[in-house]
Design a protein around this motif. Structure first.
Motif, PDB file in Angstrom:
ATOM      1  N   HIS A 276       0.841  -1.195   0.000  1.00  0.00           N
ATOM      2  CA  HIS A 276       0.000   0.000   0.000  1.00  0.00           C
ATOM      3  C   HIS A 276       0.883   1.253   0.000  1.00  0.00           C
ATOM      4  CE1 HIS A 276      -4.039  -1.589   0.338  1.00  0.00           C
ATOM      5  NE2 HIS A 276      -3.649  -2.431   1.275  1.00  0.00           N
ATOM      6  N   LYS A 277       0.562   2.204  -0.897  1.00  0.00           N
ATOM      7  CA  LYS A 277       1.313   3.448  -0.963  1.00  0.00           C
ATOM      8  C   LYS A 277       0.743   4.443   0.046  1.00  0.00           C
ATOM      9  CE  LYS A 277       1.009   6.279  -4.499  1.00  0.00           C
ATOM     10  NZ  LYS A 277       1.194   6.991  -5.785  1.00  0.00           N
ATOM     11  N   VAL A 278       1.391   4.557   1.181  1.00  0.00           N
ATOM     12  CA  VAL A 278       0.979   5.523   2.197  1.00  0.00           C
ATOM     13  C   VAL A 278       1.343   6.921   1.706  1.00  0.00           C
ATOM     14  CG1 VAL A 278       1.449   6.375   4.518  1.00  0.00           C
ATOM     15  CG2 VAL A 278       1.105   3.929   4.135  1.00  0.00           C
ATOM     16  N   GLU A 279       0.339   7.814   1.672  1.00  0.00           N
ATOM     17  CA  GLU A 279       0.578   9.169   1.186  1.00  0.00           C
ATOM     18  C   GLU A 279       0.306  10.233   2.236  1.00  0.00           C
ATOM     19  OE1 GLU A 279      -0.562  10.588  -2.497  1.00  0.00           O
ATOM     20  OE2 GLU A 279       0.476   9.029  -3.606  1.00  0.00           O
ATOM     21  N   GLY A 280      -0.250   9.843   3.385  1.00  0.00           N
ATOM     22  CA  GLY A 280      -0.515  10.828   4.422  1.00  0.00           C
ATOM     23  C   GLY A 280      -0.302  10.245   5.797  1.00  0.00           C
ATOM     24  N   LEU A 281       0.284  11.047   6.702  1.00  0.00           N
ATOM     25  CA  LEU A 281       0.539  10.624   8.077  1.00  0.00           C
ATOM     26  C   LEU A 281       0.006  11.664   9.043  1.00  0.00           C
ATOM     27  CD1 LEU A 281       4.308   9.538   7.878  1.00  0.00           C
ATOM     28  CD2 LEU A 281       2.321   8.013   7.934  1.00  0.00           C
ATOM     29  N   ALA A 282      -0.543  11.202  10.158  1.00  0.00           N
ATOM     30  CA  ALA A 282      -0.941  12.078  11.259  1.00  0.00           C
ATOM     31  C   ALA A 282      -0.577  11.399  12.566  1.00  0.00           C
ATOM     32  CB  ALA A 282      -2.438  12.379  11.214  1.00  0.00           C
ATOM     33  N   LEU A 283      -0.149  12.201  13.536  1.00  0.00           N
ATOM     34  CA  LEU A 283       0.240  11.673  14.839  1.00  0.00           C
ATOM     35  C   LEU A 283      -0.951  11.700  15.785  1.00  0.00           C
ATOM     36  CD1 LEU A 283       2.636  10.682  16.610  1.00  0.00           C
ATOM     37  CD2 LEU A 283       2.962  13.086  17.279  1.00  0.00           C
ATOM     38  N   ARG A 284      -1.343  10.513  16.255  1.00  0.00           N
ATOM     39  CA  ARG A 284      -2.433  10.424  17.231  1.00  0.00           C
ATOM     40  C   ARG A 284      -1.905  10.676  18.637  1.00  0.00           C
ATOM     41  NH1 ARG A 284      -5.294   4.728  15.529  1.00  0.00           N
ATOM     42  NH2 ARG A 284      -7.194   5.571  16.466  1.00  0.00           N
ATOM     43  N   ARG A 285      -0.798  10.041  18.984  1.00  0.00           N
ATOM     44  CA  ARG A 285      -0.166  10.265  20.278  1.00  0.00           C
ATOM     45  C   ARG A 285       1.250   9.692  20.233  1.00  0.00           C
ATOM     46  NH1 ARG A 285      -3.654   6.040  20.815  1.00  0.00           N
ATOM     47  NH2 ARG A 285      -2.865   4.107  21.762  1.00  0.00           N
ATOM     48  N   PHE A 286       2.058  10.150  21.198  1.00  0.00           N
ATOM     49  CA  PHE A 286       3.428   9.652  21.332  1.00  0.00           C
ATOM     50  C   PHE A 286       3.683   9.420  22.812  1.00  0.00           C
ATOM     51  CE2 PHE A 286       8.003  10.046  21.849  1.00  0.00           C
ATOM     52  CZ  PHE A 286       8.490   9.287  20.800  1.00  0.00           C
TER      53      PHE A 286
END
Length: 328
Positions: A276-286
């Motif tokens: 799968h070509k991942v094109e977007g990332l968002a951080l939910r928590r760290f």
């Protein structure tokens, strides 16, 4: 695939904890998901083949118009001969307006049609949209990267306090490396709200050596900043001849970078035997050395609904491994 730095192996591990197919509430597929950022109590997804974004919240997916129709069209595809018209919104980055949260959407930049910015904020719980042509800014970015405008493919951005780090995907087969420029967030937001796009300062550039898979160079598709200042990049090895045309994707990866130094590089797990070509990332928590991400997938097929993946990235492991957890 090995991108660890000399003398240091943090051993990034990636787990796929969630897999969800995306459809609007009326059953229509969310297609070409290319960016994701928090909006209110949900997440706003850019679609690079559409004049609408998708607002994911409370298990529902609502369409949000972000640009007017182009020649009467809201969806664009190569099969229909309309790909050249699409706004190609590839970036979704958290922002603020008057101290209130917003999302900044940005086009990829390879053609004038793709040099627009959109700001989405909430007023009384409803999305409010502003958009602007940003051609002079894109010209300045191309100049900073020492590229002709047609080689721009600005696909990702990470937020670093008051600065947006804007990533050009690159194409090793065309001699273009993945790179980034720094842009002040406030000036960028002002330009989208009607200010002078030519006055937005374009800061330092950084280049990223991500290597290749099966002779195809890995190139940045998005980025997310971590609380410690490092950045996670999603990358795809896509055999494409230029910044506009799609090609087969042979591998995808996450890269941990510190400045322009690639600290580690790890393959993204396949899902159901498919890259799968991942094109977007968002951080939910760290927390406790683990980054919990949402990642959106664009499979470059208008008939296939996009997917959102819940990724857990362990940055503390002693040895590099890739493992797939149970899908939910």
């Amino acid at each position: 695939m090995d991108g660890t730095s000399e003398g240091h192996r943090p051993g990034v591990r990636v787990y796929v904890d969630e897999v969800r197919t995306l459809r609007f509430d009326d059953g229509a597929p969310v297609t070409a998901a290319s960016g994701i950022a928090p909006l209110g109590d949900g997440w706003l997804l850019a679609q690079d083949d559409s004049t609408h974004a998708a607002w994911l919240r409370d298990g529902a997916v609502r369409a949000v118009r972000v640009l007017p129709p182009v020649d009467g069209l809201d969806l664009f595809s190569e099969a229909a001969g309309t790909k050249r018209l699409k706004p190609d919104l590839e970036v979704a980055c958290p922002a603020e307006v008057d101290g209130e949260p917003a999302v900044l959407l940005l086009g990829s930049g390879s053609t004038p049609q793709r040099m627009r910015g959109v700001l989405v904020r909430l007023t009384n719980g409803r999305p409010q949209v502003a958009a602007a042509e940003l051609g002079p800014l894109y010209a300045a970015v191309a100049a900073r990267l020492d590229l002709p405008a047609e080689h721009l493919n600005l696909e990702g951005a990470s937020r670093h306090g008051d600065t947006v780090r804007w990533f050009n995907r690159g194409n090793l087969s065309a001699g273009v490396v993945s790179a980034s420029v720094d842009v002040p967030l406030e000036a960028l937001v002002d330009a989208v709200l009607g200010g002078d796009a030519a006055s937005v300062p374009v800061g330092r550039s950084l280049a990223y050596e991500l290597g290749e898979v099966e002779g195809v160079g890995l190139a940045v598709t998005d980025a997310i900043a971590l609380p410690d200042g490092r950045v996670l990049l999603s990358a795809a090895a896509e055999d494409s001849p230029n910044a506009v045309d799609d090609g087969p994707v042979v591998a995808t990866a996450l890269a941990l970078v510190d400045g322009d130094r690639v600290v580690d590089l790890v393959a993204l797990p396949e899902v159901d035997g498919h890259v799968h070509k991942v094109e977007g990332l968002a951080l939910r928590r760290f927390a406790d050395g683990e980054a919990h991400l949402l990642a959106v997938v664009d499979d470059d097929d208008p008939d296939v609904p996009s997917t959102v993946l819940g990724l857990r990235v362990d940055l503390t492991a002693g040895r590099q491994r890739v493992k797939r957890a149970t899908d939910v």
